[in-house]
Design an enzyme around this catalytic site. Structure first.
Site, PDB file in Angstrom:
ATOM      1  N   GLY A  43      43.810  51.377  43.187  1.00  0.00           N
ATOM      2  CA  GLY A  43      42.599  50.924  42.979  1.00  0.00           C
ATOM      3  C   GLY A  43      42.394  49.800  42.053  1.00  0.00           C
ATOM      4  N   ALA A  46      42.080  50.692  38.227  1.00  0.00           N
ATOM      5  CA  ALA A  46      43.096  51.311  37.645  1.00  0.00           C
ATOM      6  C   ALA A  46      44.201  50.483  37.494  1.00  0.00           C
ATOM      7  CB  ALA A  46      43.544  52.506  38.510  1.00  0.00           C
ATOM      8  N   ASP A 255      45.133  41.737  40.682  1.00  0.00           N
ATOM      9  CA  ASP A 255      44.757  42.853  39.661  1.00  0.00           C
ATOM     10  C   ASP A 255      45.716  42.579  38.585  1.00  0.00           C
ATOM     11  OD1 ASP A 255      42.995  44.132  41.110  1.00  0.00           O
ATOM     12  OD2 ASP A 255      44.685  45.750  42.015  1.00  0.00           O
TER      13      ASP A 255
END
Length: 304
Positions: A43, A46, A255
């Site tokens: 995710g 996360a 990310d």
């Protein structure tokens, strides 16, 4: 680094990634054999939280998981990685979000089922107001409802907290959301969708970025994969090239970039130095398997 340990709040998604490794993409209606399957917490929210924690930040996660085995495992493993999880709600009767990733030798494709991520409310964000207001940086993405994203950005903006909006997965955004971001970090495909111009690669990037920043009042950083990042500095287009590496797994590279950029800005870096730091961190991450397990430490990235 700065003498204090930076505090970062992340409002976003928590998934269990089901990573299936195979030699090629199946055609429609075809069954092929894979070589492995891995269950890996993921995710975008996360991943970015873990990325910040790995670098040494004090990180609080705000989001939701389901009351199932995947949710329990995500919470356990993120706590082990140093992320504070007191504001992750366990939603009864709702499955934890999942991302099914077909991992190919040179790339990947992903199917996301939001699950509990789709149930994140403005009330949940309000309950974490103190955590957001006392952070140095807030990181948000678009895998939870936009109302929750906007509330988090609004709380942070009013408190003077630096805000980083990673507009992924890309969707058209209200100006009210865009104006709450201090920095926005789309990749080229996401920015083409946001700007409504799918032929952006053929345009003058200096003009495109300048017009966007004037309209929406934030700093725009366009990530370009193995080519690094592009941004404007005093009206001039600048590029930070990425180190040449042999990629093993590109899942989570964006990310990692956002986590490292947010961490560096929380430490007081200039934007130029922060982007060099973030590009180097992301380049390290793609040389290892798994989104969260690939996140580098501060010792690995260095001062850049």
């Amino acid at each position: 680094m700065t003498p204090h340990r930076p505090r970062i709040s992340v409002v976003g998604s928590l998934n269990m990634d089901l990573v299936v490794s195979t030699g090629r993409m199946p055609t429609v209606g075809e069954t092929i054999q894979g070589s492995a399957i891995h269950y890996i917490p993921g995710g975008k929210g996360a991943n970015q939280a873990v990325g910040c924690a790995r670098l040494g930040a004090e990180v609080s996660m705000i989001g939701a998981v389901g009351d199932d085995a995947f949710g329990q495992e995500i919470i356990r493993r993120m706590k082990e990685k140093g992320v504070e999880m007191n504001h992750v709600t366990i939603q009864k009767g709702v499955p934890t979000g999942t991302a099914t990733i077909l991992h190919l030798p040179d790339d990947n494709c992903i199917v996301v089922v939001p699950g509990a991520n789709g149930s994140v409310t403005t009330e949940m964000v309000e309950e974490a107001r103190d955590i957001i207001e006392t952070a140095d940086v807030l990181l948000v993405q678009l895998e939870i409802p936009l109302q929750a994203v906007e509330r988090a950005l609004s709380i942070a903006k009013k408190a003077g907290v630096l805000t980083v909006l990673n507009p992924a997965p890309a969707q058209l955004l209200y100006d009210s959301i865009l104006r709450l971001a201090d920095y926005m970090t789309p990749n080229e495909t996401e920015f083409a969708i946001l700007s409504g111009d799918r032929s952006i690669e053929h345009m003058d990037l200096t003009t495109v970025l300048s017009r966007w920043q004037t309209a929406h009042h934030h700093k725009l950083i366009v990530t370009r994969g193995s080519e690094g990042v592009s941004y404007l500095s005093e009206g001039q287009l600048k590029h930070v090239p990425a180190p040449k590496v042999k990629p093993v797994d590109t899942v989570g590279a964006g990310d990692c970039f956002n986590a490292a950029f947010g961490f560096a800005m929380a430490c007081g870096y200039t934007i130029d130095k922060a982007l060099k730091f973030a590009v180097k961190a992301a380049s390290i991450s793609v040389t290892r398997f798994g989104a969260q397990d690939s996140m580098p430490t501060i010792e690995e990235v260095g001062e850049s």
